[in-house]
Scaffold this active site. Structure first.
Site, PDB file in Angstrom:
ATOM      1  N   TYR A  39     -61.980 -35.023 -24.789  1.00 24.62           N
ATOM      2  CA  TYR A  39     -62.082 -33.903 -23.851  1.00 24.62           C
ATOM      3  C   TYR A  39     -63.385 -33.958 -23.051  1.00 24.62           C
ATOM      4  O   TYR A  39     -63.380 -33.703 -21.838  1.00 24.62           O
ATOM      5  CB  TYR A  39     -61.992 -32.571 -24.607  1.00 24.62           C
ATOM      6  CG  TYR A  39     -61.676 -31.403 -23.699  1.00 24.62           C
ATOM      7  CD1 TYR A  39     -60.359 -31.104 -23.340  1.00 24.62           C
ATOM      8  CD2 TYR A  39     -62.682 -30.606 -23.181  1.00 24.62           C
ATOM      9  CE1 TYR A  39     -60.069 -30.046 -22.491  1.00 24.62           C
ATOM     10  CE2 TYR A  39     -62.406 -29.540 -22.335  1.00 24.62           C
ATOM     11  CZ  TYR A  39     -61.097 -29.274 -21.991  1.00 24.62           C
ATOM     12  OH  TYR A  39     -60.816 -28.226 -21.147  1.00 24.62           O
ATOM     13  N   PRO A  76     -52.352 -32.034 -15.733  1.00 19.53           N
ATOM     14  CA  PRO A  76     -53.657 -31.363 -15.817  1.00 19.53           C
ATOM     15  C   PRO A  76     -54.042 -30.890 -17.214  1.00 19.53           C
ATOM     16  O   PRO A  76     -55.149 -30.381 -17.393  1.00 19.53           O
ATOM     17  CB  PRO A  76     -53.489 -30.177 -14.858  1.00 19.53           C
ATOM     18  CG  PRO A  76     -52.015 -29.907 -14.859  1.00 19.53           C
ATOM     19  CD  PRO A  76     -51.363 -31.247 -14.995  1.00 19.53           C
ATOM     20  N   LYS A  87     -58.294 -34.145 -16.689  1.00 24.22           N
ATOM     21  CA  LYS A  87     -58.788 -35.493 -16.436  1.00 24.22           C
ATOM     22  C   LYS A  87     -58.671 -35.967 -14.979  1.00 24.22           C
ATOM     23  O   LYS A  87     -59.243 -37.003 -14.632  1.00 24.22           O
ATOM     24  CB  LYS A  87     -58.032 -36.498 -17.319  1.00 24.22           C
ATOM     25  CG  LYS A  87     -58.310 -36.331 -18.796  1.00 24.22           C
ATOM     26  CD  LYS A  87     -59.750 -36.630 -19.121  1.00 24.22           C
ATOM     27  CE  LYS A  87     -60.132 -36.221 -20.513  1.00 24.22           C
ATOM     28  NZ  LYS A  87     -61.388 -35.498 -20.585  1.00 24.22           N
ATOM     29  N   TYR A 136     -56.162 -23.099 -24.740  1.00 23.22           N
ATOM     30  CA  TYR A 136     -54.895 -23.792 -24.526  1.00 23.22           C
ATOM     31  C   TYR A 136     -53.915 -23.269 -25.573  1.00 23.22           C
ATOM     32  O   TYR A 136     -54.179 -23.383 -26.775  1.00 23.22           O
ATOM     33  CB  TYR A 136     -55.061 -25.303 -24.712  1.00 23.22           C
ATOM     34  CG  TYR A 136     -55.855 -25.991 -23.627  1.00 23.22           C
ATOM     35  CD1 TYR A 136     -55.215 -26.672 -22.593  1.00 23.22           C
ATOM     36  CD2 TYR A 136     -57.253 -25.988 -23.649  1.00 23.22           C
ATOM     37  CE1 TYR A 136     -55.941 -27.332 -21.605  1.00 23.22           C
ATOM     38  CE2 TYR A 136     -57.990 -26.629 -22.670  1.00 23.22           C
ATOM     39  CZ  TYR A 136     -57.325 -27.304 -21.655  1.00 23.22           C
ATOM     40  OH  TYR A 136     -58.053 -27.948 -20.672  1.00 23.22           O
ATOM     41  N   HIS A 152     -69.890 -25.493 -21.052  1.00 20.03           N
ATOM     42  CA  HIS A 152     -69.032 -25.089 -22.163  1.00 20.03           C
ATOM     43  C   HIS A 152     -69.204 -26.082 -23.302  1.00 20.03           C
ATOM     44  O   HIS A 152     -69.042 -27.290 -23.111  1.00 20.03           O
ATOM     45  CB  HIS A 152     -67.566 -25.049 -21.724  1.00 20.03           C
ATOM     46  CG  HIS A 152     -67.192 -23.772 -21.036  1.00 20.03           C
ATOM     47  ND1 HIS A 152     -65.896 -23.301 -20.973  1.00 20.03           N
ATOM     48  CD2 HIS A 152     -67.951 -22.856 -20.380  1.00 20.03           C
ATOM     49  CE1 HIS A 152     -65.875 -22.155 -20.295  1.00 20.03           C
ATOM     50  NE2 HIS A 152     -67.103 -21.879 -19.924  1.00 20.03           N
TER      51      HIS A 152
END
Length: 394
Positions: A385, A293, A297, A201, A72
């Protein structure tokens, strides 16, 4: 029994450490209180940082990941009924993440270990480290009704939050930092194609939502729920209706629903134990730290601990660099706290908090608008990220 490194816990961190050490000719034995089937049955995260992907390649367990995993290059933040894409690759110098389930990582590592005949002892009960402050530590455990002693040089505690390893550090030497969040994640796994090619998200006045996936045909979705909620109170229909209500309209309209094949509620907490070592015992992964979550990580932080300990032990055995042992905790904790910060920040800007709701909601909207509207802000999100660089030990 005798080995060089005793590893407590056969989750992905213990297995990865064992595989890397084996490739360097460092003998190790893994002890696990559960069965192998139980370990494989645990449904966990599936977003792998660039650093962990590289470490799995170094461990020679990347073949199936490369075939079945999904690279991704971006991630989306949704708020105010709109979506903003964070171009991970462009903003982080070419890095990305890999979607590949933790269960599959564990399976690959188990198979690699079995192929070389390395020792893993499952259903080992009453595992207990001893002599941590001496030059000759050892671990006792019970297997098939017999008590066994495993002599070793070092012990790696990869046995999770509830394991025995952290409990072996004297209470007067251990400092714990913790924040428990007043909500959880209700997660559903379904045999349905993902609604998007990349993770979404979502911040919504009804609460947080996440659209994720395990493969091109299997999806993983989450909605924020109160900590008092029960799984049995959530029918599939109720879950899908709530998820659609929290997503931008264009996403909700494309969502394909279906029967859940797994449903659970996970509490959220931030937790760090310092130090991460005591004598010849090293804490790895969840034994030392937990993250909510939201920032993806948890597994990745365990991998960075493994990277540090693995490289440290190679230098100890091949170069005699025992001076590096005392640097394990401080090296790991620098990265741990940065990941804790990012996970806390992501949680703070995306979830609904009951206290001071109106003010907090406006702050969230301002944060999201600022970070997504600024290249510097998007770059900050992207570099965290995909994962901050691993530190080197010299």
């Amino acid at each position: 029994m005798k080995t060089q490194v005793a590893i407590i816990g056969a989750g992905p961190s213990g297995l990865l450490l064992g595989q890397l050490l084996h490739l360097q000719g460092i003998d190790n034995v893994i002890l696990e209180r559960r069965s192998g089937d139980y370990v494989l049955s645990r449904i966990r995260a599936g977003v792998l940082e660039q650093g962990m992907v590289d470490l799995l390649r170094e461990a020679n367990v990347d073949a199936r990941m490369d075939e079945e995993g999904q690279p991704h290059h971006g991630v989306e933040l949704a708020f105010d009924n709109r979506r903003v894409r964070i171009d991970l690759q462009a903003l982080s110098g070419g890095k990305s993440v890999m979607i590949y389930g933790q269960t599959e990582v564990t399976r690959d590592l188990m198979e690699a270990r079995a192929a070389v005949g390395a020792t893993s002892l499952y259903e080992a009960e009453n595992v207990q480290p001893h002599g941590l402050e001496t030059d000759h530590p050892y671990v006792t455990f019970e297997k098939d009704g017999e008590t066994v002693r495993l002599d070793c040089d070092y012990i790696a505690g990869c046995d999770g939050f509830h394991g025995v390893s952290r409990q072996c550090i004297p209470a007067d030497l251990l400092k714990v930092f913790e924040r428990v969040y007043p909500f959880g994640w209700l997660g559903v796994l379904s045999e349905t194609p993902p609604v998007s090619d990349e993770l979404i998200y979502a911040n919504h006045e009804r609460g947080f939502a996440l659209c994720s996936m395990r493969s091109k045909t299997r999806s993983r979705y989450y909605v924020q729920v109160a900590e008092t909620e029960k799984v049995e109170d959530w029918s599939d229909e109720r879950f899908w209706d709530e998820l659609k209500a929290r997503l931008p309209e264009d996403v909700a309209n494309q969502l394909i629903t279906g029967p859940s094949i797994e449903k659970s509620i996970a509490p959220l907490r931030s937790f760090v134990a310092e130090p991460m070592q005591h004598g010849r015992l090293f804490l790895v992964g969840d034994a030392a730290h937990i993250v909510p979550p939201t920032g993806a990580k948890g597994l990745n932080l365990a991998a960075s601990d493994v990277n540090t300990l693995y490289r440290l032990l190679v230098k100890v055995y091949k170069e005699g660099r025992t001076d590096l042992i005392e640097r394990y905790s401080e090296t790991c904790l620098r990265r741990v706290w940065k990941a804790e910060r990012f996970s806390w920040w992501m949680t703070s800007i995306l979830h609904k908090f009951s206290a001071d709701e109106d003010f907090g909601r406006r702050i969230q909207q301002a944060e999201l608008d600022y970070y997504t509207g600024s290249e510097a802000g998007r770059r900050t999100i992207a570099e965290n990220y995909v994962g901050l660089p691993y530190e080197t030990l010299e």
